[in-house]
Design a protein around this motif. Structure first.
Motif, PDB file in Angstrom:
ATOM      1  N   ARG A   7      43.131  39.619  40.105  1.00 10.63           N
ATOM      2  CA  ARG A   7      43.229  39.220  41.511  1.00 10.63           C
ATOM      3  C   ARG A   7      44.096  37.985  41.685  1.00 10.63           C
ATOM      4  N   GLU A   8      44.158  37.153  40.642  1.00 13.85           N
ATOM      5  CA  GLU A   8      44.962  35.926  40.747  1.00 13.85           C
ATOM      6  C   GLU A   8      46.444  36.218  40.651  1.00 13.85           C
ATOM      7  N   GLN A   9      46.793  37.403  40.147  1.00 13.22           N
ATOM      8  CA  GLN A   9      48.215  37.665  39.893  1.00 13.22           C
ATOM      9  C   GLN A   9      48.889  38.258  41.128  1.00 13.22           C
ATOM     10  N   PRO A  10      49.977  37.623  41.553  1.00 17.61           N
ATOM     11  CA  PRO A  10      50.603  38.056  42.809  1.00 17.61           C
ATOM     12  C   PRO A  10      51.219  39.447  42.710  1.00 17.61           C
ATOM     13  N   ASN A  11      51.506  39.902  41.503  1.00 17.82           N
ATOM     14  CA  ASN A  11      52.146  41.210  41.370  1.00 17.82           C
ATOM     15  C   ASN A  11      51.137  42.349  41.210  1.00 17.82           C
ATOM     16  N   VAL A  12      49.855  42.029  41.423  1.00 18.04           N
ATOM     17  CA  VAL A  12      48.831  43.072  41.301  1.00 18.04           C
ATOM     18  C   VAL A  12      48.108  43.230  42.633  1.00 18.04           C
ATOM     19  N   LEU A  13      47.979  44.466  43.053  1.00 16.82           N
ATOM     20  CA  LEU A  13      47.167  44.762  44.230  1.00 16.82           C
ATOM     21  C   LEU A  13      45.995  45.592  43.741  1.00 16.82           C
ATOM     22  N   SER A  59      30.230  44.872  31.530  1.00 13.07           N
ATOM     23  CA  SER A  59      30.461  44.588  32.946  1.00 13.07           C
ATOM     24  C   SER A  59      30.983  43.165  33.135  1.00 13.07           C
ATOM     25  N   ASP A  60      30.615  42.258  32.218  1.00 18.07           N
ATOM     26  CA  ASP A  60      31.141  40.894  32.316  1.00 18.07           C
ATOM     27  C   ASP A  60      32.645  40.883  32.045  1.00 18.07           C
ATOM     28  N   TRP A  61      33.027  41.679  31.029  1.00 19.34           N
ATOM     29  CA  TRP A  61      34.467  41.780  30.750  1.00 19.34           C
ATOM     30  C   TRP A  61      35.205  42.325  31.972  1.00 19.34           C
ATOM     31  N   ALA A  62      34.601  43.349  32.606  1.00 23.54           N
ATOM     32  CA  ALA A  62      35.231  43.943  33.791  1.00 23.54           C
ATOM     33  C   ALA A  62      35.361  42.892  34.895  1.00 23.54           C
ATOM     34  N   THR A  63      34.305  42.150  35.114  1.00 21.64           N
ATOM     35  CA  THR A  63      34.331  41.140  36.170  1.00 21.64           C
ATOM     36  C   THR A  63      35.409  40.092  35.890  1.00 21.64           C
ATOM     37  N   ARG A  64      35.470  39.645  34.631  1.00 21.85           N
ATOM     38  CA  ARG A  64      36.481  38.638  34.280  1.00 21.85           C
ATOM     39  C   ARG A  64      37.891  39.196  34.464  1.00 21.85           C
ATOM     40  N   THR A  65      38.058  40.413  34.007  1.00 22.78           N
ATOM     41  CA  THR A  65      39.390  41.021  34.116  1.00 22.78           C
ATOM     42  C   THR A  65      39.807  41.159  35.572  1.00 22.78           C
ATOM     43  N   VAL A  66      38.850  41.584  36.383  1.00 22.88           N
ATOM     44  CA  VAL A  66      39.151  41.764  37.804  1.00 22.88           C
ATOM     45  C   VAL A  66      39.561  40.433  38.428  1.00 22.88           C
ATOM     46  N   SER A  67      38.830  39.372  38.108  1.00 25.06           N
ATOM     47  CA  SER A  67      39.187  38.101  38.760  1.00 25.06           C
ATOM     48  C   SER A  67      40.545  37.609  38.243  1.00 25.06           C
ATOM     49  N   ARG A  68      40.844  37.886  36.968  1.00 23.01           N
ATOM     50  CA  ARG A  68      42.177  37.509  36.466  1.00 23.01           C
ATOM     51  C   ARG A  68      43.272  38.285  37.193  1.00 23.01           C
ATOM     52  N   SER A  71      50.892  41.561  33.076  1.00 24.48           N
ATOM     53  CA  SER A  71      51.448  40.440  32.304  1.00 24.48           C
ATOM     54  C   SER A  71      52.925  40.691  31.999  1.00 24.48           C
ATOM     55  N   ALA A  72      53.326  41.954  31.992  1.00 23.31           N
ATOM     56  CA  ALA A  72      54.738  42.267  31.781  1.00 23.31           C
ATOM     57  C   ALA A  72      55.551  42.064  33.055  1.00 23.31           C
ATOM     58  N   GLY A  73      54.870  41.834  34.149  1.00 25.03           N
ATOM     59  CA  GLY A  73      55.583  41.570  35.399  1.00 25.03           C
ATOM     60  C   GLY A  73      55.778  42.781  36.286  1.00 25.03           C
ATOM     61  N   LEU A  74      55.127  43.889  35.965  1.00 22.81           N
ATOM     62  CA  LEU A  74      55.252  45.055  36.847  1.00 22.81           C
ATOM     63  C   LEU A  74      54.487  44.806  38.145  1.00 22.81           C
ATOM     64  N   ARG A  75      54.995  45.391  39.214  1.00 20.86           N
ATOM     65  CA  ARG A  75      54.218  45.404  40.448  1.00 20.86           C
ATOM     66  C   ARG A  75      53.218  46.545  40.322  1.00 20.86           C
ATOM     67  N   VAL A  76      51.945  46.197  40.283  1.00 17.75           N
ATOM     68  CA  VAL A  76      50.902  47.168  39.964  1.00 17.75           C
ATOM     69  C   VAL A  76      49.977  47.356  41.162  1.00 17.75           C
ATOM     70  N   ILE A  77      49.653  48.606  41.438  1.00 13.37           N
ATOM     71  CA  ILE A  77      48.539  48.885  42.358  1.00 13.37           C
ATOM     72  C   ILE A  77      47.476  49.609  41.550  1.00 13.37           C
ATOM     73  N   LEU A  78      46.273  49.079  41.587  1.00 12.97           N
ATOM     74  CA  LEU A  78      45.165  49.727  40.898  1.00 12.97           C
ATOM     75  C   LEU A  78      44.157  50.161  41.946  1.00 12.97           C
ATOM     76  N   ALA A  79      43.827  51.436  41.933  1.00 14.17           N
ATOM     77  CA  ALA A  79      42.884  51.963  42.919  1.00 14.17           C
ATOM     78  C   ALA A  79      41.609  52.407  42.224  1.00 14.17           C
ATOM     79  N   GLU A  80      40.509  51.904  42.690  1.00 12.30           N
ATOM     80  CA  GLU A  80      39.201  52.269  42.132  1.00 12.30           C
ATOM     81  C   GLU A  80      38.322  52.764  43.271  1.00 12.30           C
ATOM     82  N   GLN A  81      37.753  53.944  43.097  1.00 12.55           N
ATOM     83  CA  GLN A  81      37.043  54.535  44.232  1.00 12.55           C
ATOM     84  C   GLN A  81      35.689  53.885  44.517  1.00 12.55           C
ATOM     85  N   SER A  82      35.046  53.336  43.487  1.00 10.33           N
ATOM     86  CA  SER A  82      33.726  52.769  43.749  1.00 10.33           C
ATOM     87  C   SER A  82      33.883  51.326  44.234  1.00 10.33           C
TER      88      SER A  82
END
Lengths: 95, 416, 985
Positions: C233-239, C222-231, C191-202
């Motif tokens: 994913r919508e952000q162009p500055n997050v991989l 897990s619902d919070w996690a799912t919601r957060t992930v989909s949010r 949300s601050a506008g950083l270009r972020v890469i988040l890596a999760e092994q599972s």
């Protein structure tokens, strides 16, 4: 993998560069006048500090320019990169 | 203390008492104030030197000073290869002496160093390279050492997994059958055990912080465990030679660079030789634990970090997979790097120094492990006689002024 | 639809599995059914499979111990044929339809293994037993046996059928781990506008939120996690990379990630990421407990059990005991009791447990045994019962159980931090190593930093992300941190590991079968440094690198040596964090991509001419064999054509360096051993270059094109190297010289027309250059039109014949070659290749640098000593030629050789001994550098470096080549036209 700052091109991957070793060596002006041990000193003896070393690198797959990097040989931290001319050659003809 | 001999019988005997009575492998003494000889560096070379001083020359009042734990430098972080397939007679004679000592080392040290003479196979990839290898293999024979040229088919028989039709198709190679690999820790521990039993004080966690000299002699070293004086001092500190020499006011023609190696997860025995290629730069063997041990090129910049760069690692593995595609699905388990002291000609510097009672063993480059027995034996002789051992004469510091370099790389026929 | 069998240990409901998608798989040939969302481990557990592997040394049955990449026991082979992968952790293999898995240890089978003999005779095999034995009669006798016993899975037998990719990426922030901390931080940073890469092994983000019954803001975690992930994913500055594990951190925070392909065209992808900042949010790994016989199938980490229960709806047992030294395992009890699975006892090694917890346990109806530990376990193929004893020794008897959940505390996953040279300190309350000093541009949050409480983790992660964003110039807005409305039991105070005194074996490292007895032996024998201890016992050296055992090993070592654990320290954490496929590291760099082929500008023409190509850095024809003709015969024919009429050679790869500027001549005087400044414009000279050590590094002719302009020819392999060397001298040493160097090697194509009829061919080509010998003599050059192409023509020769080198722009290469062949046809012109050129130059005794010379050859060795000595000024390497070694009289010198039997072929690489009929071993007197059958002289000839060779002309020396010995005569190194009459026509 080192990230090296070329003074002309900016920060690039180590793979674009080649290290030329100690920066401060200087060729004796009159090699014919110096002894074999002194010539060996120029040819084979290099600074090998555990810590900060000024060394020359060339941006081989870039601008082709040699420049001087101050790098820590223990942490590999790079303190600065300077164009070649900015460092006065030391010990010229004073082997 | 009485050293227990190691054997299947003693193992059985101790098994009956739950292994509760095994003695220490080496003593852990307090430093004395004075020794006849102080060896700085408790790696393979330092320990071997102490061992031979004590057992061959009867000089037992010896200390080995190790700043950390013995065998922890390059002795414990190499790819464990021994060979004597050198071009120049000077190198051939020295490394052959070492190889012969390796052949008897397990018996000599009463410690199984697991020396496995599985052959060192160098493969080549062009007709021109084959000529250079012919010259090299013939040179080894001239030195009176075994080597055999192999045709492409013979290489195929030896290493059936090899991709002969790789980007630079394999044209043949040569092999030194007596070369092989051993267990690096066992070599260091074996020497330490026997040296200690012979009276040598191995002082671990004893870091040399300074030297005292007078009249171009070193009189004592200052350590974190006190001042220790001695009649003679030897530097056997691969990776730190320049720093220690500087304490004695000495500069060495050495730069220190990192060399990496890596191992895969262990798998069943599948690769029964040590293979190296200079063109597709990689060397590979399989350890007794089943790991595939892989090495490649060095990083060409000064470093004491004991870590190499990622790109060198990627280059090495690209080369490996090109030559041995069947290893592609194996996984790298661990990689590490050593700090290698390199002279211009990548040959060692062993012997006397301008400082009268200071001896040095350095410049082992990327191959010091194989030299441990001979390096120790000849340095011990040199310290006792105060003149270079016959085999060491070519490896003195004066070669840099005289120009009598021993440049094995130069002899590979590639002008540089 | 028929409901598939659930498997005996699968709960009827619950879990994050898709019960609508059953998946069949086989293990050791037996078919089983699991569900989408299972791992191989959870599916095996659901089906009641307990022993899945045999242990490394003792061949004891082993089951599934953990639920992650830290698994020390459950190593299996996955796949068949060339796609088989050994040493896979069953705990992280996602279940797929048709998956084929097999145990990889145990003979004849994993359930009946003859190797178990080692277990029954275990007193004979303490740590390091191999150091003490197998010396008689020698190691070779035993080696095969020992090696066969070692190793884990079987390697592949053929090439890898899969592809691997590599990606480079840059980002502001790399977040390692997609659990609650990583997701929270990613949200703030994004949300601050950083270009972020988040890596999760599972396969999915969420971490503990997916395997624990946690509620955030009154909703399942897990619902919070799912919601957060989909949010995100919508952000162009997050991989957001799932199935992706951060494997290593290198200098300057260059980081490698390994991504597993999901139905992609590639199997795995290696990412090289250069982040500006790294946030470690990698969580913690639960550690095992040390007690007698703690290795049986059915003994499992308490957190892993929760994972299987909550996530996969699998309770892999019917009677459960929990053993712990901290509070977190109580959550397992509550979770099980909630599902009406009885827990017969909780054995806690601590003397005091928080009253709140005691009360909760009491209410749930589980027995608590404080100040006690497991004193033994039973069960041949899997756990059947445990025995419990108080620390002081009081035996509390057996409890029947087939499942024992253990927790020995939690170790922060600090591996990556250690790769980056952060330091650790031992934290007594949590009995673990936690981050101490962080590397530059690094942050750590959550369990990885030693935090226990989820709310604290979420708050801290948000804060850390804000701080990082501000540092990187992106101030972050306030973002609501979710509130933990239902948490889990945190570890709290962790009791120190207290191994009981027992003669039974207590495992420290399950993967390598290292026991407490081994540790005691190591200490007894003096291996007390943590690195010695590791190497002697091999603790932590297996494929898991001690992820669930090392911490205990360090604690044990401290206890055995009377040191604090912090003083013992840790062994070095080295990359990779988890093993990385070699193929992924190699990427696409194999076959043609290993090294690109460099083609001549007229490559297609050479193909048409049936050239036989070889890789010389460039793809060059060795010769042009006619149908049915051998390479040797072709070479002989081509050489004779050049000697008798005319031939054409493609010399395009030759190095072409243009050196210009007012000081060009001064500079080149220092570069060559030859005089350069005295060369007239339009003239050519041959020169040698040395390095400062006096060794020949290159040779070639140079042309003076103008007073201030030279063209240097270098060897074809040397162009880049020499250009680089000249630059280094100019930029670093002789900065006062006004000289520019341009490497024009690939700009120009170059053809050599050589032979007695060469001039006729040039005339026929049509040229405005005066070819008269007086106008264009040997070693002269001129520019003009040749075949209507702008050309430079130089009269230089590497064949000994009248010879013209015609250079044209590279794009005209084919046109010129075609014209030359047409113009030469009346004269019988033939193209000749490298091999033929090598014969021509050998007949003339012309030096070939790199073949006749090596890295020790000096000018005097090859007959150029006089030139070097006579030269007035200084040049690179001159001083070195004055050293004793360079002035020695026994140096090897360049000579020619003629076998006594003219038909006896010499082979390059043969060695020489001075005198006839000598036998090695002996110090070599030299070697053959070049050799061929000379068609011109119809005899074998050779060139060699021979000790003191110039004074040995006429002597006989012995050739030693493998087993062969024969005599040859030493001659001057020129076999043909020593007067150079043919050159100067």
């Amino acid at each position: 993998m080192l990230l090296i700052k070329c003074p002309y091109c900016g920060v690039r991957d180590q793979t674009e560069f080649r290290c030329g070793g100690e920066a401060s060596r200087a060729r004796p002006d009159h090699p014919e006048h110096i002894s074999d041990p002194d010539w060996a000193q120029y040819l084979f003896y290099r600074e090998n500090p555990k810590g900060l070393l000024r060394e020359r690198w060339v941006h081989r797959y870039g601008c082709g320019q040699w420049f001087i990097v101050s790098r820590d040989t223990v942490t590999h931290d790079i303190l600065d990169s300077l164009p070649m001319g900015d460092l006065p050659p030391k010990g010229r003809d004073a082997p | 203390m009485v050293a227990t001999s190691y054997s299947a019988f003693s193992l059985l005997r101790h098994a009956l008492t739950g292994h509760r009575h095994w003695p220490r492998t080496w003593r852990d003494p307090e430093p004395k104030e004075h020794y006849d000889v102080v060896i700085i560096g408790g790696g393979g070379h330092g320990l071997a030197t102490a061992y031979y001083l004590a057992t061959r020359h009867g000089i037992r009042n010896v200390a080995v000073l190790e700043k950390s734990w013995l065998g922890g430098g390059n002795s414990g972080r190499n790819t464990q290869v021994s060979r004597s397939n050198y071009f120049y007679p000077e190198s051939g004679a020295f490394y052959e002496h070492s190889l012969r000592l390796f052949e008897g080392l397990a018996r000599e040290l009463d410690f199984n160093v697991m020396f496995s003479q599985r052959g060192i196979l160098s493969i080549c990839h062009s007709a021109h390279e084959m000529e250079i290898y012919r010259r090299w293999a013939n040179a080894i024979r001239m030195n009176g050492i075994d080597s055999r040229l192999l045709s492409r088919d013979e290489v195929r028989q030896r290493v059936p997994q090899l991709n002969l039709d790789c980007r630079f198709p394999v044209t043949g190679g040569f092999i030194q059958e007596r070369g092989g690999i051993s267990r690096h820790d066992a070599v260091a521990w074996g020497y330490a055990r026997k040296a200690s039993a012979a009276g040598v004080d191995i002082l671990q966690r004893c870091e040399v912080q300074g030297m005292e000299s007078s009249d171009s002699r070193v009189t004592a070293v200052r350590t974190n465990r006190g001042r220790i004086s001695a009649d003679r001092f030897a530097l056997c500190v691969a990776g730190h030679s320049s720093q220690l020499a500087a304490m004695a006011g000495l500069q060495l023609p050495i730069v220190t660079i990192p060399l990496q190696a890596l191992v895969t997860e262990p798998v069943r025995p599948v690769f029964d030789t040590v293979m190296m290629s200079a063109r597709i730069h990689v060397y590979v063997s399989q350890s007794d634990r089943g790991e595939i041990v892989i090495g490649g090129g060095a990083d060409l910049y000064n470093s004491y970090a004991q870590r190499g760069s990622l790109n060198t690692q990627l280059d090495t593995l690209a080369a490996l997979v090109e030559l041995l595609p069947m290893f592609s699905r194996l996984r790298m388990m661990r990689h590490w790097a050593g700090a290698c002291d390199m002279a211009y000609d990548v040959s060692p510097i062993v012997g006397k120094t301008p400082v009268e009672n200071l001896y040095v063993s350095t410049g082992w480059g990327t191959g010091g492990y194989k030299a441990i027995p001979a390096g120790g034996d000849t340095l011990a002789w040199t310290i006792v006689h105060d003149r270079p051992h016959e085999l060491l004469r070519p490896f003195q510091l004066d070669r840099f002024s005289s120009g009598r370099l021993i440049d094995e790389g130069a002899a590979s026929g590639v002008a540089h | 639809m028929i409901r598939p069998p659930l498997g005996p240990f699968r709960l009827a409901s619950g879990g994050r599995i898709d019960r609508q998608e059953p998946l069949t798989f086989t293990f050791d040939g037996v078919p089983y059914v699991g569900f989408r969302g299972d791992t191989l481990a959870s599916a095996l557990l659901a089906n009641g499979v307990r022993a899945v592997a045999r242990s490394f040394k003792y061949h004891r049955p082993r089951g599934i111990f953990s639920a992650g990449e830290e698994e020390p026991c459950a190593l299996v082979e996955i796949g068949e044929g060339h796609a088989r992968v050994p040493n896979c952790r069953a705990t992280v293999v996602p279940l797929e339809e048709g998956l084929v898995a097999a145990s990889q240890s145990g003979w004849p089978s994993v359930n009946f293994d003859l190797g178990r003999m080692v277990d029954f005779t275990h007193p004979l095999w303490p740590a390091g037993f191999y150091n003490k034995t197998f010396k008689w009669p020698n190691w070779k006798t035993w080696e095969g046996l020992v090696r066969r016993a070692a190793g884990l899975g079987r390697p592949l037998e053929g090439p890898d059928p899969d592809r691997y990719e590599q990606v480079n990426a840059h980002c502001d922030l790399l977040i390692c781990g997609g659990g609650p901390a990583g997701l929270m931080a990613a949200q703030v940073a994004a949300s601050a506008g950083l270009r972020v890469i988040l890596a999760e092994q599972s396969p999915d983000c969420g971490g503990v939120l997916n395997s624990e019954n946690i509620e955030l803001d009154d909703q399942h975690g897990s619902d919070w996690a799912t919601r957060t992930v989909s949010r995100l994913r919508e952000q162009p500055n997050v991989l957001l990379l799932e199935h992706t594990v951060v494997t290593g951190v290198y200098d300057h925070n260059v980081t490698t990630l390994l991504q597993t392909g999901q139905g992609s065209t590639w199997r795995e992808c290696l990412w090289t990421v250069r982040p500006r900042h790294v946030l470690l949010a990698s969580g913690a790994i639960e550690q095992g407990l040390i007690f007698p016989n703690n290795d049986r199938p059915g003994i499992m980490l308490a957190g892993a059990l929760r994972h299987y229960v909550n996530r996969h709806a699998v309770v892999p047992g019917t009677a459960v005991v929990v053993a712990t030294n901290n509070d977190s395992a109580y959550q397992t009890v509550f979770d099980l009791l909630h599902l009406q699975v009885p827990v017969s006892a909780v054995v806690d090694s601590r003397e005091s447990i928080s009253p709140a917890l005691q009360k909760r346990l009491q209410m749930a109806g589980a027995e608590l045994i404080q100040g006690a530990c497991i004193s033994d376990t039973r069960g041949f193929g899997g756990l059947r019962s445990v025995r419990i004893a108080r620390h002081e020794g009081t035996d509390l008897g057996h409890r029947a159980c087939d499942l024992l959940a253990v927790s020995g505390g939690w170790a922060p996953r600090v591996h990556l931090l250690a790769h980056a040279r952060g330091t650790l300190r031992f934290d007594e309350p949590s009995q673990s190593f936690v981050p101490d000093r962080l590397p530059a541009a690094w942050s750590v949050t959550g369990a990885a930093s030693g935090m226990q409480h989820l709310q604290q983790t979420l708050d801290d992660a948000a804060l850390a992300a804000r701080r990082i964003s501000e540092q990187l110039g992106h101030p972050a807005d306030d973002l609501a941190v979710p509130q933990v409305t239902r948490g889990m039991v945190e570890p709290a105070e962790v009791g120190a590991q207290r191994p009981t005194a027992s003669r039974k074996r207590q495992w420290i490292d399950l993967a390598h079968d290292v026991t407490l007895g081994d540790a005691e032996l190591a200490v007894r024998e003096g291996f007390v440094s943590v690195e010695h201890f590791k190497r002697y016992t091999t603790t932590g050296m297996s494929v898991d690198q001690g992820k669930t055992g090392n911490l205990n090993a360090f604690i044990v070592l401290g206890a055995l040596t009377g040191r604090a654990t912090g003083e013992v320290g840790t062994t070095t954490f080295r990359p990779p964090y988890v093993p990385v496929t070699l193929g992924a590291m190699a990427g696409i760099r194999s076959g043609e991509f290993y090294a690109p082929r460099r083609l001549l500008p007229a490559h297609l023409m050479h193909q048409k001419l049936q050239g036989q190509f070889e890789d010389y850095g460039w793809q060059r024809p060795d010769a042009y064999p006619r149908p049915g003709e051998s390479l040797h015969d072709a070479v002989q024919r081509e050489v004779l054509a050049v000697r008798s009429t005319v031939g054409v050679f493609d010399n395009s790869p030759i190095g072409k360096l243009e050196v210009r500027g007012p000081d060009a001549a001064r500079f080149l005087d220092r570069v060559y051993i030859n005089n350069v400044s005295g060369l007239p414009v339009g003239r050519v000279r041959y020169g040698l270059m040395l390095n400062e050590n006096g060794v020949i590094i290159d040779d070639g002719v140079f042309i003076r094109l103008a007073q201030d302009r030279f063209l240097l020819n270098t060897t074809s392999g040397g162009a880049g190297r020499i250009a680089g060397m000249l630059e280094e001298w100019l930029q670093c040493e002789w900065r006062d010289l006004r000289v520019l160097v341009d490497d024009l090697t690939t700009q120009w194509a170059c053809f050599t027309v050589a032979g007695p009829r060469a001039r006729d061919v040039l005339t026929a080509l049509g040229t405005d250059i005066d070819l008269a010998p007086a106008a264009l003599p040997h070693m002269a050059a001129a520019c003009g039109l040749v075949a209507a192409l702008q050309s430079r023509v130089a009269r230089v020769s590497f064949s000994g014949e009248l010879s013209y080198e015609i250079s044209v722009p590279a794009r005209c290469a084919s046109a010129l070659l075609e014209a030359i062949l047409a113009a030469g046809q009346p004269f019988g012109i033939e193209p000749y290749g490298i091999e033929s050129l090598m014969v021509l130059r050998a007949e003339k005794g012309y030096l070939h640098v790199g073949t006749d010379t090596d890295g020790s050859t000096t000018p005097d060795d090859v007959g150029w000593g006089e030139v070097a000595r006579r030269k007035a000024g200084d040049f690179i390497g001159k001083r070195s030629l004055e050293r004793p070694a360079n002035r020695a009289t026994d140096r090897k010198q360049f000579v020619g050789l003629e076998p006594i039997d003219p038909g006896r072929a010499l082979r390059p690489g043969s060695h020489l001994l001075i005198g006839a009929d000598r036998q090695p071993p002996a110090v070599t007197d030299g070697w053959v550098t070049s050799a061929c059958h000379s068609p011109t002289l119809d005899r074998a000839i050779g060139l060699a470096m021979l000790r003191g060779g110039r004074s040995r002309i006429g002597e006989i020396v012995t050739v030693c080549d493998e087993e062969q010995r024969f005599n040859v005569k030493v001659v001057a190194p020129v076999f043909y036209d020593p007067a150079n009459a043919r050159l100067n026509t």
